[in-house]
Motif scaffolding. Structure first.
Motif, mmCIF file in Angstrom:
data_model
loop_
_atom_site.group_PDB
_atom_site.id
_atom_site.type_symbol
_atom_site.label_atom_id
_atom_site.label_comp_id
_atom_site.label_asym_id
_atom_site.label_seq_id
_atom_site.Cartn_x
_atom_site.Cartn_y
_atom_site.Cartn_z
ATOM 1 N N GLU A 65 -17.740 -28.962 -18.329
ATOM 2 C CA GLU A 65 -17.813 -30.072 -19.280
ATOM 3 C C GLU A 65 -17.200 -29.737 -20.640
ATOM 4 O O GLU A 65 -16.705 -30.628 -21.332
ATOM 5 C CB GLU A 65 -19.274 -30.499 -19.470
ATOM 6 N N GLY A 82 -21.287 -32.725 -22.166
ATOM 7 C CA GLY A 82 -20.731 -34.074 -22.147
ATOM 8 C C GLY A 82 -21.775 -35.172 -22.186
ATOM 9 O O GLY A 82 -21.554 -36.269 -21.652
ATOM 10 N N LYS A 84 -23.749 -38.205 -23.441
ATOM 11 C CA LYS A 84 -23.517 -39.327 -24.347
ATOM 12 C C LYS A 84 -24.820 -39.729 -25.045
ATOM 13 O O LYS A 84 -25.909 -39.297 -24.646
ATOM 14 C CB LYS A 84 -22.914 -40.501 -23.575
ATOM 15 N N HIS A 96 -15.857 -40.291 -29.481
ATOM 16 C CA HIS A 96 -14.790 -39.547 -28.806
ATOM 17 C C HIS A 96 -14.276 -40.366 -27.620
ATOM 18 O O HIS A 96 -15.059 -40.991 -26.899
ATOM 19 C CB HIS A 96 -15.353 -38.206 -28.326
ATOM 20 N N ASP A 98 -13.305 -41.063 -24.059
ATOM 21 C CA ASP A 98 -13.644 -40.450 -22.764
ATOM 22 C C ASP A 98 -13.237 -41.426 -21.656
ATOM 23 O O ASP A 98 -12.054 -41.731 -21.523
ATOM 24 C CB ASP A 98 -15.139 -40.128 -22.714
ATOM 25 N N ASP A 99 -14.182 -41.908 -20.867
ATOM 26 C CA ASP A 99 -13.844 -42.929 -19.883
ATOM 27 C C ASP A 99 -13.372 -44.205 -20.585
ATOM 28 O O ASP A 99 -12.518 -44.928 -20.082
ATOM 29 C CB ASP A 99 -15.057 -43.248 -18.995
#
Length: 214
Positions: A65, A82, A84, A96, A98-99
């Motif tokens: 991660e 990682g 959230k 940040h 990310d997906d």
């Protein structure tokens, strides 16, 4: 005949150059992993003793991660897992990509805090079945984490298991926190040398190719 000779000659040179670059990259990665384990193995084993989460899973996830502690997110937030923000997070946050763009991630004052919060995070009901597994069943844990939706990667369990086996992290599931620093160097000898043959490196790349295809 000459054409065949020149083809084989240039093919061999190209292959050796590419192999040399790959080996250098691999050596750097191994050194970074060794540093990571030296820094954080104690945290992982302590959390294993408190919560029953295998140390191999902790370190394996941390390595994945956080990109061995070198990702921009890990550097900016000390967030090595990682994680959230979620609805109930009351601590510092960091946005940040990310997906999705500008996702909210938890920010910690130290990496130790990140390791501790990861243990608390896994107390959520969706992870409860993992704690019915044996402490040394890192494969079951990796598969369970994927099934519970810890990460969006379709081959997360394969990648996690591979890291654990590649760096012998499963050995740390047999450890205790007391005096572990004195025993770490002996353990790290097993991963200090890069793969000894060209075939190991070749099959490693084949493995990565197929798990990326899943």
């Amino acid at each position: 005949m000459k054409e065949v000779f020149y083809f084989l000659f240039f093919f061999s040179i190209t292959f050796l150059l590419l192999y040399s670059k790959g080996e250098k990259k691999e050596e750097i990665e191994i050194q970074n992993v060794i540093k990571y384990i030296k820094k954080y193995a104690l945290f992982a084993v302590e959390e294993m003793e408190k919560f029953g989460i295998p140390a191999s899973i902790k370190l394996g996830q941390g390595i994945l991660e956080s990109s061995i502690g070198n990702s921009s997110l890990a550097i900016a937030t000390n967030n090595h897992f990682g994680i959230k923000c979620g609805k109930n997070w009351m601590g510092d946050v960091y946005y940040h990509d990310d997906d999705l763009p500008k996702e909210c991630f938890r920010k910690y004052n130290s990496v130790r805090e990140s390791f501790k919060d990861h243990s608390k995070f896994l107390q959520k009901p969706r992870y409860s079945e993992l704690f019915l597994l044996k402490k040394k069943d890192y494969q079951g844990w990796a598969i369970g984490l994927k099934k519970a939706g810890y990460a969006t990667s379709s081959n997360y369990d394969d990648r996690l298991i591979y890291q654990i086996e590649k760096y012998f992290l499963w050995k740390l599931d047999q450890e205790t926190s007391q005096g572990i620093e004195k025993r770490l160097d002996k353990y790290l000898i097993t991963i200090m040398n890069p793969r000894s043959s060209i075939f190991d490196s070749f099959f490693y790349k084949i493995f990565l190719f197929f798990i990326k295809k899943k």
